[in-house]
Write a protein that holds these residues in place. Structure first.
Motif, PDB file in Angstrom:
ATOM      1  N   GLY A  76      55.287  46.624   5.140  1.00  0.00           N
ATOM      2  CA  GLY A  76      54.172  46.432   6.076  1.00  0.00           C
ATOM      3  C   GLY A  76      53.421  45.135   5.824  1.00  0.00           C
ATOM      4  N   GLU A 210      55.172  51.297  -6.262  1.00  0.00           N
ATOM      5  CA  GLU A 210      56.239  50.953  -5.313  1.00  0.00           C
ATOM      6  C   GLU A 210      57.626  51.049  -5.941  1.00  0.00           C
ATOM      7  OE1 GLU A 210      56.291  47.722  -2.660  1.00  0.00           O
ATOM      8  OE2 GLU A 210      54.101  47.584  -2.467  1.00  0.00           O
ATOM      9  N   ARG A 211      58.530  51.684  -5.210  1.00  0.00           N
ATOM     10  CA  ARG A 211      59.955  51.696  -5.585  1.00  0.00           C
ATOM     11  C   ARG A 211      60.408  50.248  -5.793  1.00  0.00           C
ATOM     12  NH1 ARG A 211      64.375  53.562  -1.085  1.00  0.00           N
ATOM     13  NH2 ARG A 211      63.247  51.941   0.066  1.00  0.00           N
ATOM     14  N   GLY A 220      51.553  48.133   2.436  1.00  0.00           N
ATOM     15  CA  GLY A 220      51.254  48.386   3.845  1.00  0.00           C
ATOM     16  C   GLY A 220      51.841  49.696   4.345  1.00  0.00           C
ATOM     17  N   THR A 221      53.120  49.912   4.058  1.00  0.00           N
ATOM     18  CA  THR A 221      53.736  51.183   4.485  1.00  0.00           C
ATOM     19  C   THR A 221      53.120  52.346   3.713  1.00  0.00           C
ATOM     20  OG1 THR A 221      55.558  50.743   2.935  1.00  0.00           O
ATOM     21  CG2 THR A 221      55.936  50.242   5.273  1.00  0.00           C
TER      22      THR A 221
HETATM   23  N1  LIG Z   1      58.713  48.951  -2.289  1.00  0.00           N
HETATM   24  C1  LIG Z   1      58.986  49.353  -0.898  1.00  0.00           C
HETATM   25  C2  LIG Z   1      59.195  48.099   0.000  1.00  0.00           C
HETATM   26  C3  LIG Z   1      57.934  47.236   0.147  1.00  0.00           C
HETATM   27  C4  LIG Z   1      56.795  47.962   0.784  1.00  0.00           C
HETATM   28  C5  LIG Z   1      55.410  47.348   0.641  1.00  0.00           C
HETATM   29  N2  LIG Z   1      55.301  46.123  -0.091  1.00  0.00           N
HETATM   30  C6  LIG Z   1      54.678  47.293   1.977  1.00  0.00           C
HETATM   31  O1  LIG Z   1      53.784  46.456   2.160  1.00  0.00           O
HETATM   32  O2  LIG Z   1      54.975  48.182   2.832  1.00  0.00           O
HETATM   33  C7  LIG Z   1      60.252  50.230  -0.887  1.00  0.00           C
HETATM   34  O3  LIG Z   1      61.046  50.135  -1.825  1.00  0.00           O
HETATM   35  O4  LIG Z   1      60.407  50.983   0.069  1.00  0.00           O
END
Ligand SMILES: N[C@H](CCC[C@H](N)C(=O)O)C(=O)O
Length: 276
Positions: A76, A210-211, A220-221
């Protein structure tokens, strides 16, 4: 080979952004891990590759790689930074964009104040599609680690999220519980883990493990997932201010079956070149 890139950040969630339209390049996992290193490389949470559209009525395709080198489905904060990047680099003159990712199409709109609103798509609630090894869909699931039974909500925004409610985010065991839940076998593709403190029905504090990265200053997500899960658990209203360690996002959601909207900043930090 010299690669040009931009360093950008959304509330401290930081990115290396590369225009692979004008410089066709691919990075392997080891290269991404090296570039992500905050001592030996550029340092970032995610690498974002901007590609030409792969389907009609889309302006750009966008690939996302975590610091561990693995490609993921959605980001996001990265989407807001991408919207600003393509404008800055003269790759588009448009203020509204449709952007495809590994798992769907999102749309962004840039405001005069520099903030960006992204329609993040409709959250997927069925466990099998998160994915999560649970038969029945629910607003709350039990996940046991280290002898502790955690109660979490879970959904997918293309990427998997689970969120637990805590009394005080500043005291949450984000690293220990976050890494244990992230790697729990109930999540076959691992999961991003949110720790949400409900301040009011329109205001939460949130930290996210975060993964593929660990705790970030903003996700963001993750903010979208917390707002939606909080609404499904009847703790939150349709518009939520999400206060993350790196700053604040506004999330709007009309409810199940409807898309989530995320609004927040996106900042350019510097432009550079690196020898690959
Ligand atoms: N670590 C997340 C991806 C980046 C999400 C994050 N940085 C954002 O702003 O949504 C995953 O492995 O699904």
């Amino acid at each position: 080979m010299l690669i040009s890139f931009a360093k950008m950040q959304g509330l401290g969630n930081d990115f290396m952004v590369v225009d692979t339209i004008s410089q066709p390049i691919y990075f392997n996992e080891a290269q991404i891990r090296r570039l992500a290193d905050r001592h030996y490389g550029i340092g970032f949470d995610q690498l974002l590759l901007v590609e030409a559209p792969q389907q009609p009525d889309v302006d750009f395709h966008y690939r996302i790689f975590n610091a561990d080198g693995k490609e993921v489905e959605q980001c996001g904060n990265g989407a807001r930074c991408l919207a600003k990047f393509v404008k800055m680099m003269g790759l588009t003159w448009k203020y509204k964009l449709r952007i495809s990712t590994l798992k769907g199409v999102i749309s962004s709109r840039m405001h005069k104040d520099g903030n960006v609103t992204v329609e993040m798509g409709v959250p997927v609630l069925s466990p099998q599609r998160i994915p999560m090894r649970y038969a029945e869909q629910n607003t709350e699931y039990s996940v046991e680690t280290h002898g502790i039974r955690h109660k979490v909500g879970a959904l997918s925004l293309g990427n998997p999220h689970c969120v637990m409610t805590v009394e005080d985010v500043s005291r949450a065991s984000v690293d220990d519980w976050g890494s244990a839940i992230c790697q729990h076998n109930i999540f076959p593709e691992q999961v991003n883990v949110g720790f949400m403190q409900v301040v009011e029905r329109n205001h939460i504090k949130l930290r996210v493990y975060e993964r593929g990265v660990g705790e970030t200053l903003a996700c963001g997500t993750g903010a979208c997932a917390a707002a939606a899960i909080g609404q499904l658990q009847d703790k939150l209203d349709k518009r939520v201010k999400v206060q993350l360690p790196g700053g604040r996002l506004t999330i709007d959601w009309e409810g199940d079956g409807q898309p989530l909207y995320m609004t927040g900043p996106a900042e350019f930090v510097f432009e550079g070149q690196i020898e690959l």
